[in-house]
Design a protein around this motif. Sequence first.
Motif, mmCIF file in Angstrom:
data_model
loop_
_atom_site.group_PDB
_atom_site.id
_atom_site.type_symbol
_atom_site.label_atom_id
_atom_site.label_comp_id
_atom_site.label_asym_id
_atom_site.label_seq_id
_atom_site.Cartn_x
_atom_site.Cartn_y
_atom_site.Cartn_z
ATOM 1 N N ASN A 130 0.767 -1.296 0.016
ATOM 2 C CA ASN A 130 -0.038 0.075 0.100
ATOM 3 C C ASN A 130 0.924 1.238 0.039
ATOM 4 N N ASN A 131 1.967 1.148 0.838
ATOM 5 C CA ASN A 131 2.928 2.307 0.776
ATOM 6 C C ASN A 131 3.500 2.690 -0.417
ATOM 7 N N LYS A 132 3.754 1.480 -1.197
ATOM 8 C CA LYS A 132 4.591 1.703 -2.447
ATOM 9 C C LYS A 132 3.375 2.070 -3.523
ATOM 10 N N GLY A 133 2.113 2.177 -3.280
ATOM 11 C CA GLY A 133 1.271 2.622 -4.142
ATOM 12 C C GLY A 133 0.172 1.485 -4.845
ATOM 13 N N TYR A 134 0.472 0.363 -4.366
ATOM 14 C CA TYR A 134 -0.494 -0.653 -4.990
ATOM 15 C C TYR A 134 -1.964 -0.424 -4.662
ATOM 16 N N LYS A 135 -2.698 -0.396 -5.709
ATOM 17 C CA LYS A 135 -4.188 -0.057 -5.467
ATOM 18 C C LYS A 135 -5.139 -0.975 -5.366
ATOM 19 N N ASN A 136 -4.571 -2.292 -5.479
ATOM 20 C CA ASN A 136 -5.678 -3.453 -5.399
ATOM 21 C C ASN A 136 -5.448 -4.852 -4.886
ATOM 22 N N ILE A 137 -5.208 -4.409 -3.433
ATOM 23 C CA ILE A 137 -4.754 -5.462 -2.634
ATOM 24 C C ILE A 137 -5.840 -6.209 -1.922
ATOM 25 N N LEU A 138 -5.948 -7.399 -1.812
ATOM 26 C CA LEU A 138 -7.175 -7.895 -1.001
ATOM 27 C C LEU A 138 -6.363 -9.066 -0.082
ATOM 28 N N VAL A 139 -6.744 -8.833 1.244
ATOM 29 C CA VAL A 139 -6.011 -9.848 2.220
ATOM 30 C C VAL A 139 -7.216 -10.862 2.602
ATOM 31 N N PHE A 140 -6.916 -12.115 2.277
ATOM 32 C CA PHE A 140 -7.747 -13.053 2.765
ATOM 33 C C PHE A 140 -6.949 -13.849 4.303
ATOM 34 N N THR A 141 -7.781 -13.914 5.117
ATOM 35 C CA THR A 141 -7.434 -14.642 6.434
ATOM 36 C C THR A 141 -8.371 -15.367 7.212
ATOM 37 N N ASP A 142 -8.184 -16.448 7.541
ATOM 38 C CA ASP A 142 -9.290 -17.329 8.268
ATOM 39 C C ASP A 142 -8.999 -17.215 9.639
ATOM 40 N N GLN A 143 -10.113 -16.496 10.258
ATOM 41 C CA GLN A 143 -10.276 -16.344 11.608
ATOM 42 C C GLN A 143 -10.116 -17.541 12.532
ATOM 43 N N LYS A 144 -10.421 -18.738 11.939
ATOM 44 C CA LYS A 144 -10.455 -19.888 12.594
ATOM 45 C C LYS A 144 -9.236 -20.389 12.606
ATOM 46 N N SER A 145 -8.192 -19.998 11.877
ATOM 47 C CA SER A 145 -6.866 -20.634 11.586
ATOM 48 C C SER A 145 -5.713 -20.026 12.775
ATOM 49 N N ALA A 146 -4.763 -21.004 13.153
ATOM 50 C CA ALA A 146 -3.883 -20.477 14.132
ATOM 51 C C ALA A 146 -3.212 -19.279 13.658
ATOM 52 N N SER A 147 -2.500 -18.411 14.348
ATOM 53 C CA SER A 147 -1.611 -17.384 14.175
ATOM 54 C C SER A 147 -0.567 -17.304 15.190
ATOM 55 N N ALA A 148 0.736 -17.628 14.877
ATOM 56 C CA ALA A 148 1.522 -17.627 15.730
ATOM 57 C C ALA A 148 1.895 -16.054 16.358
ATOM 58 N N THR A 149 1.922 -15.283 15.579
ATOM 59 C CA THR A 149 2.200 -13.794 16.116
ATOM 60 C C THR A 149 1.840 -13.407 17.302
ATOM 61 N N PRO A 150 0.466 -13.449 17.693
ATOM 62 C CA PRO A 150 0.048 -12.745 18.940
ATOM 63 C C PRO A 150 0.900 -13.610 20.174
ATOM 64 N N ASN A 151 1.037 -14.947 19.977
ATOM 65 C CA ASN A 151 1.734 -15.767 20.928
ATOM 66 C C ASN A 151 3.255 -15.707 21.214
ATOM 67 N N ALA A 152 3.744 -14.960 20.260
ATOM 68 C CA ALA A 152 5.211 -14.916 20.255
ATOM 69 C C ALA A 152 5.738 -13.924 21.365
ATOM 70 N N GLY A 153 7.178 -14.432 21.867
ATOM 71 C CA GLY A 153 7.862 -13.552 22.903
ATOM 72 C C GLY A 153 7.936 -12.349 22.691
ATOM 73 N N GLY A 154 8.757 -11.889 21.541
ATOM 74 C CA GLY A 154 8.992 -10.768 20.985
ATOM 75 C C GLY A 154 10.579 -10.193 21.342
ATOM 76 N N TYR A 155 11.441 -11.196 21.709
ATOM 77 C CA TYR A 155 12.946 -11.100 21.764
ATOM 78 C C TYR A 155 13.374 -10.918 20.261
ATOM 79 N N ILE A 156 14.093 -9.723 19.812
ATOM 80 C CA ILE A 156 14.351 -9.495 18.432
ATOM 81 C C ILE A 156 15.821 -10.212 18.508
ATOM 82 N N ALA A 157 16.041 -11.492 18.076
ATOM 83 C CA ALA A 157 17.449 -12.121 17.754
ATOM 84 C C ALA A 157 17.203 -13.208 17.161
ATOM 85 N N ALA A 158 18.217 -13.381 15.993
ATOM 86 C CA ALA A 158 17.766 -14.837 15.339
ATOM 87 C C ALA A 158 19.409 -14.788 14.643
#
Length: 413
Positions: A130-158
């Motif tokens: 969106n920030n690069k100016g793409y105008k026609n984006i559609l996000v699909f997400t399944d609310q019933k599917s698991a998402s790792a993100t909210p469960n993560a710790g948040g330590y920035i190191a890899a």
Amino acid sequence: VSLYTLIAFGFILSIELHHQAVSSDSNEERLEHYYSPPLLEDENISKEGLCVRPGHTEPYDLSFERLHNKQVITISGFGGSGITVGEGAVHAQLERFESQVLPQLPYHRETEIAIIGNGVIGSLTALHLNNKGYKNILVFTDQKSASATPNAGGYIAASIADGHPEAEQYKQMCLTTFKGFSAAFEGTHPFIDAQDKDIVRRLPVYRTGGKSAALENYVAQRLMKPGINVKLHILDTEVSHNLYCYEDAMYVNPRLLLQHLHHQVTRYQIPVVDRHIGYLSEIEASVVFNCSGALAGKLTGKQGSYIPTLGHYMLLHNQPESAQGLNSSNSMIVAQGSEFAANNGHNVSMSLNLLPKTGVKEEGENYQAYLGGTFIKNVRLNRHGYVKKENHYPEAFKHILNNAREFFGLPTS
Ligand SMILES: Cc1cc2nc3c(=O)[nH]c(=O)nc-3n(C[C@H](O)[C@H](O)[C@H](O)COP(=O)(O)OP(=O)(O)OC[C@H]3O[C@@H](n4cnc5c(N)ncnc54)[C@H](O)[C@@H]3O)c2cc1C
């Protein structure tokens, strides 16, 4: 000067006042720091969390392929480091897309683009497009599917072994992400407005095992200060640990970050459809960004190269308001644990990660800290990305607690 800068400065100053050089057993000079242990009784445990890290046989899956007449671009499989590598990986794939695919698209930035998944990776992809100016984006997400993100710790190191063919790209992606979070912290990121919101913080991390290859990557670029040897005294106990400390490590609160990204997606009017995508052929768009986390391989027929890794963690509450000096709300502890065979045949590796998780409210509850966790590789998932019942391992929570109690010199059960 933001309130956070002042608080951070005051905090660093108070640590500085606590510093006192001593000679350690190994004759290395160490500074003495003091830590208020967390309360770890039953009434202090608010939630026992179970979730999956989307791991891969390679360090990640950044594939570009033509499938069902579509250009499919996958950004997934970062294991326990998706927040750390994420924004850099999104940039890398968008650069490749713009140099190799975009020139051949008849509608250029008007081309219909589908994104599957709105975890941290899918949301960052949508917002950067969106920030690069793409105008026609559609996000699909399944609310019933698991998402790792909210469960993560948040330590920035890899980290990745030097000499690995992907090592240079991996390190670069980590640096790009770190710079992105720094910009968010300073108020200069194009869409992550993290100032005064508890999303991004610079905090000391205390580690067993000496220097961290992952954090040295940032130190080498002067994004972080070099670490120091510390003797960490656990207050009210006889326990102390010789640890290595990076005083300005990066911490990102994944749940708050994700809430913020979802808010920004709505604000920029990027449409999000709640729909499970079973097959790529269900999608009309000719360009698809596959950001479906642990299930990404399923959509591209490469499920076999994914290694879903089970994680257990706990959220703590009822911690003392007046804890002195360092504690779980103003610092991170990352300690190597043990490896053992569980009675259900799984190989469990366990470490101690005690991180802040302030500002997170769920079901009326305010959490204060995150305590993890386990890594149990190759668990089986159901259609929605949740771990199958036979792979659950409830004893893990007791192991995590005892591991932490031992570290802090508290009685184990
Ligand atoms: C316990 C634990 C601790 C962690 N700690 C850290 C850490 O300290 N630091 C760090 O950097 N990383 C950490 N991670 C890793 C990090 O959480 C992940 O790598 C990262 O969140 C992955 O983001 P993602 O967007 O790829 O996937 P996800 O957040 O899993 O998002 C996938 C999305 O795809 C959607 N989806 C899936 N399939 C479909 C489908 N067929 N149709 C439609 N939608 C679909 C889901 O609903 C979801 O929205 C940790 C992970 C765990 C589990």
